[in-house]
Scaffold this motif. Structure first.
Motif, PDB file in Angstrom:
ATOM      1  N   LEU A 342      33.621  77.085 -22.814  1.00 30.67           N
ATOM      2  CA  LEU A 342      32.636  76.259 -22.111  1.00 30.67           C
ATOM      3  C   LEU A 342      33.213  74.881 -21.828  1.00 30.67           C
ATOM      4  CD1 LEU A 342      29.318  77.164 -23.970  1.00 30.67           C
ATOM      5  CD2 LEU A 342      30.488  78.361 -22.112  1.00 30.67           C
ATOM      6  N   ASN A 343      32.784  74.310 -20.711  1.00 33.79           N
ATOM      7  CA  ASN A 343      33.271  73.004 -20.282  1.00 33.79           C
ATOM      8  C   ASN A 343      32.098  72.041 -20.137  1.00 33.79           C
ATOM      9  OD1 ASN A 343      35.283  71.163 -19.430  1.00 33.79           O
ATOM     10  ND2 ASN A 343      34.854  71.601 -17.271  1.00 33.79           N
ATOM     11  N   VAL A 344      31.166  72.106 -21.098  1.00 35.82           N
ATOM     12  CA  VAL A 344      30.003  71.215 -21.120  1.00 35.82           C
ATOM     13  C   VAL A 344      29.847  70.674 -22.538  1.00 35.82           C
ATOM     14  CG1 VAL A 344      28.811  72.397 -19.247  1.00 35.82           C
ATOM     15  CG2 VAL A 344      28.421  73.123 -21.606  1.00 35.82           C
ATOM     16  N   THR A 345      29.098  69.604 -22.672  1.00 34.22           N
ATOM     17  CA  THR A 345      28.880  68.985 -23.980  1.00 34.22           C
ATOM     18  C   THR A 345      27.402  68.669 -24.153  1.00 34.22           C
ATOM     19  OG1 THR A 345      29.329  66.792 -23.043  1.00 34.22           O
ATOM     20  CG2 THR A 345      31.187  67.977 -24.042  1.00 34.22           C
ATOM     21  N   GLY A 346      27.089  68.134 -25.326  1.00 36.21           N
ATOM     22  CA  GLY A 346      25.738  67.658 -25.590  1.00 36.21           C
ATOM     23  C   GLY A 346      24.688  68.757 -25.559  1.00 36.21           C
ATOM     24  N   ARG A 353      25.487  78.296 -23.817  1.00 33.69           N
ATOM     25  CA  ARG A 353      26.089  79.366 -24.617  1.00 33.69           C
ATOM     26  C   ARG A 353      25.078  80.485 -24.870  1.00 33.69           C
ATOM     27  NH1 ARG A 353      29.581  78.920 -30.211  1.00 33.69           N
ATOM     28  NH2 ARG A 353      27.749  77.841 -31.022  1.00 33.69           N
ATOM     29  N   ASP A 354      23.846  80.118 -25.225  1.00 31.66           N
ATOM     30  CA  ASP A 354      22.805  81.133 -25.431  1.00 31.66           C
ATOM     31  C   ASP A 354      22.561  81.927 -24.150  1.00 31.66           C
ATOM     32  OD1 ASP A 354      22.523  80.303 -28.026  1.00 31.66           O
ATOM     33  OD2 ASP A 354      20.733  79.079 -27.659  1.00 31.66           O
TER      34      ASP A 354
END
Length: 481
Positions: A342-346, A353-354
């Motif tokens: 994944l290339n996202v945060t927070g 992801r879910d």
């Protein structure tokens, strides 16, 4: 002197071999199975040559090794990289054996460059170089003079099928010859011999006559190790199944809006007839007429940024995730065979992801079969120090599914792979016979169990950092310690 010989057979599994054993085609392997103890050896995820050979050699899961596929994806730094600098960061179990045994190691993938362990250490395909692959260094000249030994093949099965096939048979044959030579000339008490290229034949030909011919060759060589004073272990890093469906994971991610990439350069090259397949075929033809290796020179002169964008004959891009991904507009990107990053945060991270796990768990092939046996969060698969680098999602694919990471093209599912008939599975091969081992079967044996079990068998202490467990059930009598 009682010896232990471990024969690694990359990609071997009973699904392919059992029909040939039952038909009497592989009499030595049949004898080993009947006289010894066998089981389906479960690989670590993903079921790929790398990281599984390193997991086998160290007894550690990929989360401790920092090796999650041939290439790792680093979304934080927007790169795809080969983790070769980590290949020798952790001791292999034969390092410890070499403190009390005369050890030889031959042909194991991910062991380049060679290190000074035991009496002889010879790096293996496909990642070893054509020179500098032995320790001690003078052993290379000896092997080349006596056996014309080469680690890798020069020809491609895609462009020169028959010539490359014969070259593979020669590599397999010379490797076993060298293994027997090392046993005697160096008076070894332990030998690890691994054949990588049988795996290549599984991929390309699956169960046809060419693969059987190679296995008959291996079977003939195995006979020389069936002596009263030899403990013989056969094992593999993963198994194989015939491909029924190819799932193009990165194409799906793009269609779902999670991945953005630019294939304009690749499309232009394909339309102009400039493809990786055509270039390889041309270089292979030139190879017959010039006193140098044109493919090696081309590899040095052509920048990776162009090589990574070269399409194949169908216009698909294989290696080019680094140069074609638009990282700023990409939320998820995948390697082949199951790792997904994944290339996202927070707050976006958990929800994305879910969402992806749910979608992938529910996904089926066009004919209604599930594509996965399970979809897991990285922390539920791996443990260790590389928490920031392991995949965020790990797909345990269904056995007959091949998960491709190719970019470009529109089809999410295809019936056939462009080049392969066989695909990796988690169910590999374990068989052991000799004075040390019992008969029958063993269930639930992991590739991580072999390092601690073989150390224990030779009365060596087992490091606490190893993740596998000692499998006492395979021995004729319980060992102390």
């Amino acid at each position: 002197m009682t010896r232990t010989v471990v024969i690694g057979l990359d990609g071997a599994g009973f699904e392919l071999l059992e029909p040939w054993i039952e038909a009497g085609e592989l009499p030595v392997l049949e004898r080993i199975v009947e006289q010894g103890v066998t089981g389906e050896l479960q690989s670590v995820l993903p079921p790929v040559t790398s990281p599984n050979w390193k997991a086998y050699a160290t007894g550690k899961n990929p989360g401790k090794l920092g090796i999650f596929w041939w290439y790792n994806i680093d979304t934080a730094n927007q790169r795809v990289y080969l983790p070769a600098e980590r290949y020798h960061n952790h001791a292999e179990y034969w390092d410890r054996l070499a403190e009390q045994e005369r050890v030889g190691v031959l042909g194991v993938p991910t062991t380049y460059p060679p290190k000074s362990v035991g009496e002889a250490y010879i790096s293996g395909a496909p990642d070893a170089d054509t020179t500098g692959f032995t320790a001690p260094t003078e052993l290379e000249d000896e092997l080349q003079e006596e056996f014309d030994y080469r680690v890798t093949i020069r020809r491609s099965l895609e462009s020169e099928t028959e010539a490359a096939y014969e070259e593979i048979l020669d590599r397999i044959d010379s490797q076993f010859q060298v293994g027997k030579h090392l046993l005697d000339s160096h008076d070894l008490s332990f030998l690890q011999l691994t054949s990588f290229y049988i795996n290549v034949l599984h991929h390309h030909f699956w169960d046809d006559e060419r693969t059987l011919r190679a296995w008959k060759q291996i079977d003939d060589h195995l006979a020389s190790f069936l002596t009263d004073d030899t403990n013989l272990v056969l094992m593999s890093d993963h198994g194989h199944a015939e491909i029924q469906t190819v799932f193009y994971l990165n194409r799906w991610l793009k269609q779902e809006g999670y991945l953005s990439f630019d294939t304009d350069v690749s499309s232009t090259l394909h339309q102009a007839g400039v493809t990786a397949d055509r270039i390889n075929e041309t270089l292979a033809n030139v190879d017959s007429y010039v006193p140098f290796d044109p493919q090696s020179i081309a590899g040095e002169l052509v920048p990776d940024s162009l090589i990574n964008r070269l399409p194949n004959s169908e216009g698909n891009v294989g290696r080019g995730k680094l140069d074609t991904a638009n990282w700023e507009q990409t939320a998820a990107i995948a390697s082949a065979q199951g790792p997904l990053y994944l290339n996202v945060t927070g707050s976006q991270y958990d929800s994305l992801r879910d969402e992806l796990i749910t979608k992938l768990e529910r996904m089926t092939t066009p004919d209604g079969h599930p594509i996965t046996q399970g979809v897991y969060r990285g922390e539920n698969v791996y443990s260790g120090t590389y928490t920031e680098e392991w995949p965020d999602i790990v797909i345990d694919k269904a056995p007959y599914i091949h998960i491709s990471d190719k970019l470009g093209g529109d089809e999410i599912f295809t019936r056939d792979h462009e080049m392969w008939r066989g695909v990796n599975t988690r169910s590999g091969l374990f068989a052991a016979t000799g004075p040390m081992f019992t008969t029958g079967t063993i269930d639930d044996i992991s590739i991580l169990d072999l390092a601690p079990t073989l150390l224990h068998a030779h009365d060596c202490s087992v490091p606490s950092a190893m993740d596998g467990r000692i499998r006492e059930a395979i021995f004729t009598e319980k060992k102390s310690g």
